[in-house]
Design an enzyme around this catalytic site. Structure first.
Site, PDB file in Angstrom:
ATOM      1  N   ASP A  27      -1.921  -0.778   5.895  1.00 10.33           N
ATOM      2  CA  ASP A  27      -2.241  -0.137   7.175  1.00 10.33           C
ATOM      3  C   ASP A  27      -3.727  -0.198   7.500  1.00 10.33           C
ATOM      4  OD1 ASP A  27      -2.892   1.653   5.083  1.00 10.33           O
ATOM      5  OD2 ASP A  27      -2.814   3.337   6.468  1.00 10.33           O
ATOM      6  N   ASP A  68      -0.231   5.082   1.009  1.00 14.95           N
ATOM      7  CA  ASP A  68      -0.508   6.040   2.081  1.00 14.95           C
ATOM      8  C   ASP A  68      -0.734   5.316   3.408  1.00 14.95           C
ATOM      9  OD1 ASP A  68      -0.503   7.562  -0.195  1.00 14.95           O
ATOM     10  OD2 ASP A  68      -2.607   8.138  -0.080  1.00 14.95           O
ATOM     11  N   ASP A 127       0.861  -1.169   0.000  1.00 19.02           N
ATOM     12  CA  ASP A 127       0.000   0.000   0.000  1.00 19.02           C
ATOM     13  C   ASP A 127       0.906   1.230   0.000  1.00 19.02           C
ATOM     14  OD1 ASP A 127      -2.408   1.541   0.359  1.00 19.02           O
ATOM     15  OD2 ASP A 127      -1.877   1.725   2.467  1.00 19.02           O
TER      16      ASP A 127
END
Length: 183
Positions: free
Chosen positions: A129, A11, A9
């Site tokens: 995240d 961000d 990922d």
């Protein structure tokens, strides 16, 4: 020869995620501590990095591409200068309400990898995240690793939800890399 993927990922995983969830200026750009060194070690150990990111409404007045691409190019070029070259970069601009198969946790962006017999899914990882990242790993049949950066705005990951997917949580990139390199 089998390929071990690191599906990364962007961000909140490679770079910190601001409160408005958009890195739309260089002033908001900040790499997570240790990410470059950890990724260098993992690439040297034979992992293949692939970026997989949701960018809600990218290309609309809400999130103009002119704000996104200079920062995206900077992130990719800086990492490449450190020996971290993405084999592929997948960016989806749909919102959760669209229910589009390309949006994580959907696997639509990764159909080429799903049909690639060289990919070793047993030794591949989604690193993210959020729950969407953990569920993507579950949908792909690989492992989920989570970076929990207290300075990023991504609190959904550690909350148990009906859609909670299994993941292993790390607070530093060094600990994540140590874990993978010990396997």
């Amino acid at each position: 020869m089998s390929k071990r993927l690191l599906l990364l990922d962007r961000d909140g995983t490679l770079i910190r995620e601001p409160a408005n969830f958009q890195i739309d200026s260089f002033e908001k750009l900040s790499f997570l501590p240790g990410v470059i060194g950890a990724l260098r070690r993992l690439v040297a150990a034979g992992y293949t990095p692939v970026m997989v990111t949701n960018q809600d409404r990218l290309g609309t007045p809400h999130w103009p591409e002119a704000q996104f691409w200079p920062i995206q190019r900077f992130v990719v070029d800086l990492l490449a200068g450190e020996g971290i070259v993405f084999e592929a970069i997948f960016i989806d601009n749909h919102t959760p309400e669209d229910n589009h198969p390309n949006r994580k946790p959907g696997t639509g962006m990764l159909t080429g990898y799903l049909s690639d017999p060289a990919v070793d899914w047993q030794h591949s990882y989604v690193v993210g995240d959020r729950q969407t990242d953990a569920r993507l790993a579950q949908n792909l049949g690989c492992h989920s690793l989570t970076i929990h950066d207290p300075q990023s705005h991504n609190a959904d990951l550690l909350q148990g939800t009906p859609q909670h997917a299994p993941t292993t949580v790390f607070t530093t990139w060094q600990a994540l890399a140590d874990y993978l390199l010990a396997r």
